[in-house]
Design an enzyme around this catalytic site. Structure first.
Site, short mmCIF file in Angstrom:
data_model
loop_
_atom_site.label_atom_id
_atom_site.label_comp_id
_atom_site.label_asym_id
_atom_site.label_seq_id
_atom_site.Cartn_x
_atom_site.Cartn_y
_atom_site.Cartn_z
N GLU A 34 13.07 50.12 43.00
CA GLU A 34 11.96 49.18 43.15
C GLU A 34 10.84 49.61 42.22
O GLU A 34 9.82 50.14 42.62
CB GLU A 34 11.45 49.13 44.60
CG GLU A 34 10.42 48.02 44.81
CD GLU A 34 9.77 48.04 46.17
OE1 GLU A 34 8.57 47.73 46.23
OE2 GLU A 34 10.43 48.38 47.16
N HIS A 36 8.42 48.41 38.99
CA HIS A 36 7.95 47.12 38.50
C HIS A 36 7.45 47.16 37.07
O HIS A 36 7.00 48.19 36.57
CB HIS A 36 6.88 46.59 39.44
CG HIS A 36 7.35 46.47 40.85
ND1 HIS A 36 8.40 45.63 41.19
CD2 HIS A 36 6.98 47.09 41.99
CE1 HIS A 36 8.62 45.73 42.50
NE2 HIS A 36 7.78 46.61 42.99
N HIS A 198 10.92 41.39 48.11
CA HIS A 198 9.67 42.09 47.82
C HIS A 198 8.48 41.28 48.34
O HIS A 198 8.48 40.06 48.26
CB HIS A 198 9.51 42.31 46.32
CG HIS A 198 8.40 43.24 45.97
ND1 HIS A 198 7.11 42.81 45.73
CD2 HIS A 198 8.38 44.59 45.83
CE1 HIS A 198 6.35 43.85 45.45
NE2 HIS A 198 7.08 44.94 45.50
N ASP A 325 8.49 52.62 43.93
CA ASP A 325 7.53 51.51 43.91
C ASP A 325 6.49 51.74 42.82
O ASP A 325 5.29 51.51 43.01
CB ASP A 325 6.86 51.34 45.28
CG ASP A 325 6.23 49.95 45.44
OD1 ASP A 325 6.37 49.12 44.53
OD2 ASP A 325 5.59 49.71 46.48
#
Length: 366
Positions: A34, A36, A198, A325
């Site tokens: 995860e 980004h 998400h 994240d």
């Protein structure tokens, strides 16, 4: 960088021979999923439609000024060479699965959303091609046009080599258990690629009602209603709706992934099984069965021993995948947490990289 990739190959071979007892997990190249990314071009494309977006109301309007000031987050999202790769090297992250955080605003018209999604995916594919030993990608889709979204998913997987898809929030306030979105999940099952769920900002009226208060600042209320709690509840409910819609009875091969340790719902599975029994739902299995068989979980940078212990007991190590994240949570414990955990070497390896390799077929996509 090349050294990390070479080390990953050696360690993978070692694991296949079941020689994990002497493995040092402080040097194991992690795979995190995860993580980004965005580009200025896609930011600008969405900004062109900002005039169509309803303005935040009440105290949320004041709090949004705070969120808009977080430029340092934007730089970490866009800068691969100077910020992301050095960060990965500092924590021994061998590979990230890249995804856009919120690539297409709800207010963008459907035809333009298709164009933006295609361009966003092409830009992401170029980043992966520039660093094929460090990155893979998840598709972003124009959800306002479900048929086009299914076609774009197929293009991303077959032509661009993407290994999954990430869905963010809802589409114009609509949840994806509605029948019009079914072709997207049917295509994901056909291609055998996981769907990552998400969070995103929820409607400001909801935040004002549930999370804003005169007893604390608007910034506290906005954080409570978004990344602090609120949007996690929102995506947890979204996944629960998908389960209750019978999506896994219709598409038993479909696979979901949720971050932040399941977005709060797994703690209620026993209660859900009792209150939402099969006689009421008409499902082929108990609600908890789908959460244990069709859904995988990541910590999203939440390094909690209690959460890890709970999920080991709930779903087993084979359904847990590591994630940071990035760039929203940065925690050096990501590097050492598993080494300290009371797990077998096989469990540690599975969580650190083995499960990601298997679920996302990373070896097949080299």
């Amino acid at each position: 960088m090349k050294l990390i990739a070479a080390l990953a190959v050696l360690l993978t071979a070692s694991c296949r021979q079941n020689n994990t007892d002497n493995m040092d997990f402080n040097t194991l190249p992690l795979i995190t999923i995860e993580e980004h990314f965005t580009s200025q071009e896609i930011i600008d494309a969405n900004a062109g439609y900002a005039y169509l977006k309803p303005k935040p109301t009440g105290r949320m309007a004041e709090a949004m000024k705070f969120f808009g000031s977080r430029r340092f987050i934007g730089e970490r999202l866009t800068d691969i060479e100077k910020m992301r790769l050095p960060h990965m090297d500092s924590l021994g992250i061998g590979m990230q699965l890249l995804s856009y955080t919120a690539p297409i605003d709800d207010v963008v018209p459907a035809d333009e959303a298709v164009r933006i999604a295609r361009r966003a995916n092409d830009i992401l594919a170029a980043q992966v091609a520039a660093h094929p030993d460090r990155f893979r990608a998840m598709a972003t889709l124009p959800m306002a046009d479900p048929e086009a979204a299914a076609a774009e998913l197929e293009r991303c997987v077959k032509d661009l080599g993407f290994v999954g898809v990430l869905l963010t929030g809802t589409c114009k306030g609509r949840f994806y258990d509605e029948p019009e979105f079914f072709p997207i999940f049917e295509k994901a099952a056909e291609l055998d690629v996981p769907v990552y769920w998400h969070p995103d900002f929820v409607d400001s009226d909801i935040i004002n009602y549930y999370y804003m208060s005169d007893s604390y600042s608007p910034i506290v209320g906005a954080e409570l209603g978004s990344a602090g709690f609120g949007w996690h509840i929102d995506v947890g409910i979204h996944v629960a709706r998908m389960v209750l819609s019978g999506i896994f009875d219709k598409l038993p091969n479909l696979k979901f992934v949720t971050g932040h340790w399941g977005e709060d719902i797994p703690a209620f599975l026993e209660r859900m099984d009792y209150m939402l029994d099969q006689e009421k739902t008409g499902l082929k299995k108990k609600v908890s069965d789908y959460y244990k068989e069709n859904i995988w979980y990541t910590p999203s940078g939440i390094m909690s021993e209690m959460q890890l212990d709970y999920f080991i007991k709930l779903v087993g190590a084979d359904h847990i995948i590591w994630s940071e994240d990035y760039p929203y949570l940065k925690d050096v414990q990501l590097r050492f947490f598993l080494d300290k955990a009371d797990l077998t070497p096989e469990q540690k390896y599975a969580i650190a990289r083995g499960n990601a390799e298997k679920l996302y077929k990373l070896k097949e996509n080299e």
